[in-house]
Write an enzyme that holds these catalytic residues in place. Structure first.
Site, PDB file in Angstrom:
ATOM      1  N   SER A 189       0.829  -1.203   0.000  1.00 42.33           N
ATOM      2  CA  SER A 189       0.000   0.000   0.000  1.00 42.33           C
ATOM      3  C   SER A 189       0.860   1.248   0.000  1.00 42.33           C
ATOM      4  O   SER A 189       2.021   1.233   0.412  1.00 42.33           O
ATOM      5  CB  SER A 189      -0.910   0.007   1.230  1.00 42.33           C
ATOM      6  N   ASP A 190       0.289   2.344  -0.473  1.00 41.46           N
ATOM      7  CA  ASP A 190       0.958   3.630  -0.322  1.00 41.46           C
ATOM      8  C   ASP A 190       0.777   4.099   1.116  1.00 41.46           C
ATOM      9  O   ASP A 190      -0.120   3.636   1.843  1.00 41.46           O
ATOM     10  CB  ASP A 190       0.391   4.650  -1.313  1.00 41.46           C
TER      11      ASP A 190
END
Length: 964
Positions: free
Chosen positions: A242-243
């Site tokens: 994920s960012d």
């Protein structure tokens, strides 16, 4: 009797296949241990001898955020080289430095988050510097080269594990965590997915990172495309990271889920394997996953799936092999890890080597694009007296994803070195100012003679982060003489103020203003200010805090009240200094462009293509004083500049540590420029669609569809040599198009040429690109030398996404094959006729119409049909929206239409632009957008017709069906 050493567990046995080793280790981990692995910072498991591991080491154009490292040109500059071999070598150098730096600092990770393959669809995107090109073919070619270098060439073990950013359709910083990119199926499959797909299929990618934005109303972190597209390209091993903060955004900003347990479970089930959230603290994510397990939203098997993908990367990095840790592995067999421990290898000396320094210079030289060169001004005469002016003339700028410079080269320094300091005059062009208070005193910078020396790190490199945050330097004061500041106006009412010793005014956490920064920088830039007219003077607002500058008894600070009023005293205007040195020179070099931390960067899009007004004034002053003026744009993105009266113009991205040397060598003719534009340079802001309009086809964006006249076209770039093209030959055989031609250097200097191969469908049944890049090659040719180039292009490259059938189709017919020096400089043409499938009407009577599979739209946004899958459409603004579906076949006839809708509003259906045949109204709103109901009306149609549907009100349409 000596006790026997117990045998190593199977997961430590390098002779076993990775799959068996992963199975063994997974079986030994407890559920709590496996859950803990799902955070970015996976903790150690002491009882099994497993070290801590983290995903994420930034390495976009060199190792970032970990101190001194070789700094290569920005990604857009690497894209401008059009040189896959060069970019592969850059990736290889970066991966070796990652390993070398990890040997010194275990905070350096081997899972690298690079490259960025988001397409440069819109030149106002703040992160334009991070991408390679607006074209998916060029982007995937450059990205594939970089990932191959990062991965290394061992058949089993990887030097680093690259993760592609940012999945998917991500080109805006404005509202980036809440904005939805409306992407029709054709754009999705022909454009946005393609750069990822071709790079992943090349086999050197470990994973991808979803972007912050939503696509078609659904956050990328719960995108079904992760399962339906990404996981089908090379199996199921790809790691999805994920960012930063994005898992929490699903609830906190996007409000897509009611609870974090629901959101985290949905992301894990969609395919996210590593959660980057809450910094190094994994407890929050662990608690959410445990809560999701307790609520039955997840099973242990779901956790195992994600952990298995993580472990696959860790095993490929050699972490669990003997002699170990993540840096080590066994020796002696062809299948053993070639990246041994630091004490056993000379590879870890491969850091800031002469080879890496030479490669940084080679990359910077190859990235320079000569945009215009009328007459004989370039290359500069060896005995020329040169005036070098402009805000970037004596700068070597870094960006957010740069490492700390070990070496620094500015254009001015490069020209001093190449031509001699006695032949070069310099004027920065800044306004020199003093700031006076009402009592007659001025802002003053106290003396701090050893400030810079105290913060020099390894190899003597200045660390801007340390400089900017220092609190031990004395704050500004006031006195009767004051300090003369260099005021740099970056446009948009954003300015910086620099002390005579080169340090920028900055604000630290204690709120005091100090001359303490080597350069503007940081996630929140603390070196930018704004002058605001007030009464008979100005207030000075600090943009990082939003507060005004206030002079207090204990020093100058920023405060919420008691703002000081300053009179701006201009000691010297920058335009006067520029005109003075320009008039006395044989040639003038104006170096203009951007600071990568100001007015266009991550978190901030640009508002215009225009140069900032101050830089425009400097350019006009130089040109008025001396017609022999060269403009060198050093920037992260394109500009719209009036080049009509300029004899020569160059562009280069910020070129890293060797930027100045490289530019000087090109200007002197030591290197013939051969960079090519990786994106269209538009002539004016009016040529651009809205930043949030992702429909490149409908809005006629990028060189693929743009119908206007660009300032400079995609692929453009000039040379000091000339080249001829001849002998074009084509052959269609065995599922491929083979193209060959020759290129000859007809000039008198050795130079590179970038030969480009394009195609266009001659008479397509639907809108197709004006030009589309098929292949390219950069070659070096001596004067008079000729070389033959051959390309083999799979016929799949000519396919398009046919919404009528919901898949790719090769349309039978004629295609132009175009070879030349840019997308508009075509030298050779041929036409080939390809066998394929003819266009066929949509089987509307049989299958109906999926709402998002339109041919044309106006005022429509695509949204999520449900939270987990599918698309619907809705009016995108305050007015009605219209959809057009071409060539719909109703066969022998239909008598009824049924629509699946939610929300509330009215739908009108007509044929071939005629009057409405049916109007269907959903008067009572459905409970939520995902609860659909069917509306039915009579309609009479037979044969083939265009269907037009108008939507009014907040109505979502998922499907249109017909029956007889």
């Amino acid at each position: 009797m000596t006790a026997k050493t117990p045998p190593a567990p199977p997961f430590r046995d390098p002779h076993l296949p990775f799959a068996k080793r992963i199975d063994d280790l997974l079986a030994r981990l407890t559920l709590d241990e496996k859950v803990s692995f799902l955070h970015q910072f996976a903790p150690a498991v002491q009882r099994l001898g497993i070290a801590a591991f983290r995903t994420g080491q930034e390495a976009l154009h060199g190792v970032a955020w970990m101190g001194p490292a070789t700094v290569f040109p920005q990604a857009v500059g690497l894209g401008a080289t059009w040189n896959t071999d060069l970019v592969r070598r850059v990736g290889e150098a970066v991966s070796k430095e990652v390993r070398a730096m990890r040997a010194r600092d275990d905070r350096v990770g081997l899972n690298v988050w690079a490259p960025t393959v988001n397409l440069l669809r819109h030149p106002l995107w703040g992160r334009n510097e991070e991408g390679y090109s607006e074209d998916p073919k060029l982007t995937s070619a450059i990205a594939t080269a970089y990932t191959r270098g990062l991965r290394g060439d061992h058949p089993v073990y990887w030097r680093t594990a690259p993760v592609l950013k940012h999945w998917l359709a991500h080109n805006n910083e404005t509202d980036r965590a809440t904005a939805s990119s409306s992407v029709r199926p054709r754009v999705l499959h022909e454009y946005d997915l393609r750069a990822f797909k071709e790079t992943v299929e090349a086999g050197a990618v470990a994973g991808v990172m979803p972007a912050y934005n939503l696509v078609n109303g659904r956050p990328n972190h719960v995108s079904p495309y992760l399962r339906e597209q990404l996981r089908t390209w090379t199996g199921k091993k790809l790691l999805v990271c994920s960012d930063a903060g994005a898992p929490s955004n699903l609830v906190d900003h996007e409000h897509y889920f009611a609870t974090h347990e629901e959101a985290t479970a949905a992301a894990l089930l969609a395919g996210v394997d590593s959660f980057t959230d809450h910094g190094t603290d994994g407890s929050v994510i662990v608690a959410r996953i445990q809560g999701a397990l307790a609520q039955g939203l997840l099973t242990e098997a779901d956790v195992d799936t994600a952990v298995r993908r993580q472990l696959s990367v860790r095993f490929r990095l050699g972490e669990f092999d003997p002699h170990g840790g993540p840096d080590g592995g066994p020796h002696g067999s062809p299948d053993s890890d070639p990246h041994p421990s630091p004490a056993e290898s000379t590879e870890f000396a491969a850091f800031d080597t002469p080879a890496h320094r030479a490669l940084a210079q080679e990359a910077a030289e190859q990235a320079v694009v000569l945009l215009k060169n009328d007459g004989d001004l370039l290359p500069l005469a060896p005995d020329a007296r040169i005036a070098v002016v402009g805000l970037l003339a004596d700068e070597c700028k870094l960006d957010w994803y740069s490492g700390t410079l070990l070496h620094r080269s500015t254009p001015l320094e490069g020209l001093y070195e190449r031509f001699g300091a006695e032949r070069v005059e310099f004027a920065e062009g800044v306004d020199r100012v003093r700031l006076r208070l009402a009592d007659g005193t001025f802002l003053h910078v106290p003396t701090a003679p050893e400030a810079a020396d105290e913060v020099r790190g390894e190899e003597g490199a200045l660390d801007p982060a340390l400089l900017a945050g220092r609190t031990d330097l004395p704050p500004l004061t006031t006195d009767r003489t004051g300090t003369e500041f260099a005021l740099v106006d970056w446009g948009e009412d954003v300015l910086t103020l620099r002390a005579p010793d080169g340090r920028y005014l900055s604000v630290a956490e204690d709120g005091f203003v100090r001359a303490a920064a080597d350069q503007p920088g940081g996630w929140v830039v603390q070196e930018t200010f704004r002058l605001e007219p007030h009464e008979n003077g100005h207030l000075l607002r600090h943009l990082g805090t939003g507060r005004h500058v206030s002079v207090a008894a204990d020093g100058v600070k920023v405060a919420a009240e008691n703002a000081s009023i300053f009179e701006l005293i201009i000691v010297e205007r920058g335009t006067d200094a520029v005109a003075r040195v320009a008039a006395a020179a044989d040639a003038v070099l104006v170096v203009a462009g951007n600071d990568p931390h100001i007015n266009g960067r991550e978190t901030e899009d640009r508002t215009t293509l225009a140069l900032p007004p101050h830089q425009e004034r400097l350019l006009r002053a130089a040109r008025a004083a001396n017609p022999h003026t060269v403009l060198a744009l050093v920037s992260s993105y394109p500009y719209a500049v009036d080049v009509a009266r300029l004899p020569a113009v160059l562009w280069t991205a910020h070129g890293g540590q060797a930027a100045g040397t490289a530019l000087a060598r090109v200007l002197a003719g030591d290197v013939s420029p051969a960079g090519r534009l990786p994106q269209t340079w538009y002539a004016a802001d009016t040529d651009l669609p809205d930043l949030l309009d992702y429909d490149v086809l409908g809005a006629r964006q990028t060189y693929l569809y743009f119908e206007g006249t660009p300032l400079f076209p995609f692929g453009h770039g000039l040379s000091y040599a000339s080249f001829s093209y001849a002998d074009l030959a084509t052959e269609v055989a065995n599922g491929s198009l083979r193209v060959s031609f020759t290129v000859a250097n007809t000039g008198d200097v050795t130079a590179d040429e970038v030969a480009q191969l394009y195609t266009r469908a001659v008479e397509p049944s639907s809108v197709r690109p004006r030009r589309e890049l098929l292949a390219h090659r950069r070659v070096t040719l001596r004067p008079g030398e000729r070389t033959g180039l051959a390309f083999e292009v799979p016929l799949s490259a000519f396919e398009f996404w046919d919404v009528a059938r919901g898949g790719r189709r090769l349309e039978a017919g004629a295609y132009d094959v175009l070879a030349g020096a840019s997308s508009e400089d075509i030298r050779l043409r041929a036409t080939v006729v390809l066998d394929g499938e003819p266009a066929a009407p949509r089987p509307a009577a049989e299958h109906g119409l999926a709402a998002a599979d339109f041919d044309e739209q106006s005022g429509i946004a695509i949204v999520d049909r449900s939270r987990t899958e599918g698309d619907a459409v809705t009016p995108g603004g305050d007015g009605p929206g219209e959809l057009v579906y071409r060539d719909c076949d109703f066969g022998a006839g239909v008598t009824e239409v049924t629509v699946r809708v939610s929300g509330t509003g009215t739908l009108e259906l007509s044929l071939d632009g005629g009057p409405p045949l049916a109007a269907l109204t959903l008067a009572e709103p459905t409970p939520d957008p995902y609860t659909y109901t069917s509306l039915t009306a009579g309609v009479v149609a037979e044969g083939v017709h265009d269907v037009r549907i108008a939507l009014r009100g907040p109505l979502r349409l998922a499907h249109v069906g017909f029956s007889g």
